[in-house]
Every structure is written in C-alpha cells, then in structure tokens.
Design an enzyme around this catalytic site. Sequence first.
Site: not given
Length: 400
Positions: A271, A275, A284
């Site tokens: 990805r 998100h 992160y």
Amino acid sequence: MTVLEQPGSYRPTPPPAWQPRTDPAPLLPDAEPYRLLGTDAAAGLDPELLRRLYGQLVRGRRYNTQATALTRQGRLAVYPSSTGQEACEVAAALVLQDQDWLFPSYRDTLAVVARGLDPVAALTLLRGDWHTGYDPREQRVAPLSTPLATQLPHAVGLAHAARLAGDEVVALAMVGDGGTSEGDFHEALNFAAVWRAPVVFFVQNNGFAISVPLAKQTAAPSLAHKAVGYGMPGRLVDGNDAAAVHAVLGEAVERARTGGGPTLVEAVTYRVEAHTNADDATRYRSDSEVEAWRAHDPIALLEGELTGRGLIDDAGIQAERDAAERMAADLRDRMNDDPALDPMDLFANVYAEQTAQLREQAAQLRAELAAEQQAEQQAEQSHEPTGGQSAGRPAEGERR
C-alpha cells in the site's frame, strides 16, 4: 465383563495421530512468490491480454488519484486508495466470467470499476449518499464490505448455493492481510473446504493492517500457508506482476469451476499511500520503504515488458493515458453534482419485509419530515405579500 472384553470382540483403534487425512505436499505454496514479467515464461503470454491489463492499470492509477483528490475537496467522506495494488485489483476483475461473483472489501473500488461498475456508483458508499450505491445483481458485485472479512462467508454461501443449483458460478472474495486475523476468515475457509465450494479467496497482503505490520499479526511462513490447515491449496504470487496474478487467479477460478474446490491466493504487494485520508502513514513506516516499493511499480513492470517486446509504443502509451484522463474528467464532473437524497431511503432494501421496529421508525421519520415541510410552507406564506403588493412597498397610487 463388558462387550469389548469378550473374546473376539471388535476393538476400534483410532488412526495414528500423525497420519494426515490429506497429503499436505500438493497444498503448500511455492517458496517464492510466482512471477512472469521479466522471466523467460513471459514470451508465451498473450499480447492482447497484456495490453488490456496495461490499459486497466493506467486507468486504475488515475482513478485512485482522482478519488483521493475528491476526498481532499470534500466530495468524498473517505477514500481507501489502492495505489500500488492495481495489478491485484485489475486481475481479480478480468479473470471472472459474466456469471461469476466478486466479493470486494472497502479498498477494492478499483476492482469493481474494472468489473464494469459505474465509477460514480462505486464511490456512493464512501460519499455517504446511500447504502451501497448500486444493484449487486447487475454486475454480480457484492456490496463493498467495510467490516473486515464479513464478505467471505457470504461468498462461500453463494458459491455453495450455486453449486447445489448446478450453476457454473465461481465467487472470488477479496480481503486484506488484516482481514486474515478475523474469525470470519477462518470460518469461511473451513466451510468452503468441507463443502468444496467453488470460491477463490484472494488475500492482498499490502504489508499493514492500518498501522499493524504483518509480523505482528501472524507467525506463519506466509498467509498462503494458512490454506493447508483447511485442506485447500495455497498459492503465493507477486502482487505487482499483473500477468502472474491473472494467471494464478485464472487457474484457481478454473479449478473451482470444474469441481476442484476452493483455493487461497496470497498476493504480496504494498500500500503505497496511507490507509485512508485520515491516516498518517509516516508514524509507522519509513519513506525509504515506500520508495523501495515504488521501484517495483506494477504499471512500470508491465510497461517495460510491453515496450521491450515491441507490443506498445509511445503513441500507444499516450493513448492509454488520454483515455484515463477522460475517465477522470467524467468522474470529477459527475461527482460535482449534488445528489437528490430522500431520507426515507434509510429504510429501503434493509429487509425483504420490514420489521415492526423499522416500520415504527419509518413512520416517525415520515411524520417529522411532514411537520418540517408544513412549517416551511407556513413560513413562506407569512412572508408573501397580500393583494399583489410587494411587502413594505406602497401601492402605485400612494407613491409620492
């Protein structure tokens, strides 16, 4: 003396605990993700299929960027981008026949558009306008599932019912790596294997369940290895290799259609974007990690194969980009139109026959809407001039 203690009596002996019911060897995935682009096997690929995949990838990337822009403009409430995963999305749509069903997750808007769904209808749920935004039966696309993995048991049920009815229908259920940690995932795989349902489970392993990396979700060698525990084959494929994903999914769909039962396919992809627009991915993961995956971009991989074999030139590439721009412009223009919404649609298509509670709620809302409309009419009448005169202005003969 019991019956079993009598001489010559039958004494049942359980099978040895180590003896498997099914030979696990054929079910195990390959040690490395399957690839086609850039290998000798790519020479045998259908040029027309490669060009079709490429065109869909280019349009898919543009669809993602346009939908993301619409979110920033406030035209969408949220958009989970699939940028970097377009090969998975497109292959999942193109591998199915007309009678088959696609069961997408919330990130799979690109897959349902490639399946033939109106791009605006695919975004209606994310816009917050309606329940789903489309009739699932028209394109045989189930509603985009926001709850994780709940669409998987639905896919198994539909596939099993189709098999009982004698219909040659295959259900392809898409899920992310985060969804494999849900109970619905395990229940669906178990039922599908026991019933030998014609369903393909397609896991897009994009590295993160929001901010949780795969290593914190499972200690399995791969997600494809989970298939063995349920008695179905597991396949591991490079999720950025559109040709390889199409080939692996095609084999799994054909296996299901011919009575071979379910297959679990894991596509290793990434990805690239956050998100959703509400996520800060820099908290992160590092920029260097993202850039490393950008170098393995699915569009660049396929474009390199096509140009290297002389299957597309600069004019052909520009034609695909122009088509993508026209699609994006149409999407942008149509999304700028404010929809006419009926609040009573809240109660439509929830149940085939409304429950008593829903009927009560619908009646209450209907009464509230009628009261608001009546109040608005009374307010308008109170401000209307009488005798054909404008409020606050003297009659013609009274003017000085």
